[in-house]
Write an enzyme that holds these catalytic residues in place. Structure first.
Site, PDB file in Angstrom:
ATOM      1  N   LYS A 190     -37.453 -26.493  -8.535  1.00 51.34           N
ATOM      2  CA  LYS A 190     -37.345 -26.031  -7.139  1.00 51.34           C
ATOM      3  C   LYS A 190     -36.273 -26.840  -6.396  1.00 51.34           C
ATOM      4  CE  LYS A 190     -40.249 -24.164  -3.423  1.00 51.34           C
ATOM      5  NZ  LYS A 190     -39.610 -22.852  -3.445  1.00 51.34           N
TER       6      LYS A 190
HETATM    7  N1  PMP Z   1     -40.524 -18.539  -7.884  1.00 48.46           N
HETATM    8  C1  PMP Z   1     -39.567 -18.951  -7.035  1.00 48.46           C
HETATM    9  C2  PMP Z   1     -38.153 -18.926  -7.482  1.00 48.46           C
HETATM   10  C3  PMP Z   1     -39.900 -19.385  -5.739  1.00 48.46           C
HETATM   11  O1  PMP Z   1     -38.955 -19.783  -4.884  1.00 48.46           O
HETATM   12  C4  PMP Z   1     -41.269 -19.360  -5.345  1.00 48.46           C
HETATM   13  C5  PMP Z   1     -41.644 -19.783  -3.952  1.00 48.46           C
HETATM   14  N2  PMP Z   1     -41.896 -21.137  -3.860  1.00 48.46           N
HETATM   15  C6  PMP Z   1     -42.219 -18.937  -6.281  1.00 48.46           C
HETATM   16  C7  PMP Z   1     -41.822 -18.532  -7.539  1.00 48.46           C
HETATM   17  C8  PMP Z   1     -43.684 -18.981  -5.956  1.00 48.46           C
HETATM   18  O2  PMP Z   1     -44.138 -20.294  -5.991  1.00 48.46           O
HETATM   19  P1  PMP Z   1     -45.341 -20.791  -5.081  1.00 48.46           P
HETATM   20  O3  PMP Z   1     -46.468 -19.861  -5.354  1.00 48.46           O
HETATM   21  O4  PMP Z   1     -45.613 -22.166  -5.538  1.00 48.46           O
HETATM   22  O5  PMP Z   1     -44.892 -20.704  -3.684  1.00 48.46           O
END
Ligand code: PMP
Length: 309
Positions: free
Chosen positions: A160
């Site tokens: 991330k």
């Molecule tokens: N994939 C990506 C590329 C994202 O940016 C996100 C958002 N954070 C997610 C999946 C979903 O992750 P989460 O459920 O932890 O927000």
């Protein structure tokens, strides 16, 4: 796109300051090389108790801190302190609605040169108001992107990192310019990865199927939540396995999930209807359960909801 709120407070250089004063120098390493790691965390406002519940704060901060190792980051704040900072910016910003908290750890040194080790890092954190990020009622029209998902050994999605969102931005923009709501990334090998900022689930014969953590995805906290709720509350089997593109065309139901997206049904892929083109029964049931849980209404999952006030 969400904007800075007047009166909002940001944690920056160890202090809580007005959001408009939190500024970085143009020579900042992360500004030049995309060397930041971040989280996106939702807080849900419950009017009956006049409080905001932050959803799975601990898990988000745990993911952030684990990812430090990828970019060789060290900061003075501990995981517990980062959790407190997330709550404190929300408190000081005076929000009384749905919010999104963004802790961001970035290479803050004013130095040039692409490196990760030995470059000083700092933490900042802010919060904004946030309603629904995508439509969650009627279903989204999505397209398989011409952009491939970043490979783990090029720029790891699991980290991330700020820089990796160029990949997401290109795919989301292409999809919107072509008249779709969202994009689905394929990997270099042609199998399905995820959306631009959300994970994907397919329903087939009453089972939930989603790409594994090795599919160049960000391993979502919402993905984990959906897997647990599907299994523990709805008694459904959940399978992690590679998904081929055309499985998306013939599945029973399809939905995205993520902190921003929440649980968002997909009604068409590449102009082919998913099922009868309406949100499926299992998707709707999962949505219902998800919102009960995030609003702190389900006893078994109250430990996932941290009150702000
Ligand atoms: N994939 C990506 C590329 C994202 O940016 C996100 C958002 N954070 C997610 C999946 C979903 O992750 P989460 O459920 O932890 O927000």
């Amino acid at each position: 796109m969400a904007k800075m709120e007047p009166g909002a407070v940001t944690y920056f250089e160890g202090k809580y300051i007005p959001a408009e004063d939190a500024k970085v120098n143009v020579m900042t390493h992360a500004f030049n090389y995309g060397t930041g790691l971040f989280e996106g965390i939702r807080g849900y406002y419950c009017a009956d108790v006049d409080n905001i519940y932050v959803f799975r704060l601990k898990e988000h901060i745990d993911r952030l801190v684990r990812n430090f190792n990828i970019l060789c980051m060290e900061i003075p704040e501990t995981a517990e302190q980062i959790e407190d900072i997330c709550l404190e910016v929300t408190r000081q910003s005076g929000f009384r609605e749905g919010i999104y908290i963004r802790p961001l750890c970035y290479k803050s040194e004013l130095s040039l040169g692409p490196a990760v080790r030995g470059v000083k890092s700092s933490l900042t954190c802010y919060a904004i108001k946030l309603g629904d990020y995508v439509d969650i009622k009627d279903g989204l029209d999505v397209a398989v992107s011409s952009w491939r998902r970043l490979a783990d050994n090029a720029i790891p999605s699991r980290a991330k990192s700020t820089g990796s969102y160029i990949n997401s931005s290109l795919a989301a923009t292409e999809a919107k310019q072509a008249g779709f709501h969202e994009a689905i990334f394929l990997r270099e090998d042609g199998t399905v990865s995820e959306g631009s900022a959300m994970n994907i689930f397919m329903v087939q014969d009453g089972k939930l199927i989603t790409p594994p953590p090795t599919a160049d995805i960000l391993v979502g906290i919402t993905r984990n939540t959906v897997m647990q709720l599907a299994n523990e509350m709805l008694g459904l089997d959940v399978v992690e396995r590679p998904i081929s593109r055309t499985e998306l065309y013939v599945c029973d139901e399809l939905f995205f999930c993520g902190t921003g997206a929440q649980v968002a049904p997909v009604r068409s892929v590449d102009r082919r209807l998913v099922g009868d083109g309406h949100p499926g029964v299992i998707t709707k049931k999962l949505q219902e359960v998800y919102f009960d849980v995030v609003l702190n209404k389900v006893e078994e999952y109250k430990h996932w909801c941290t009150p702000v006030f």
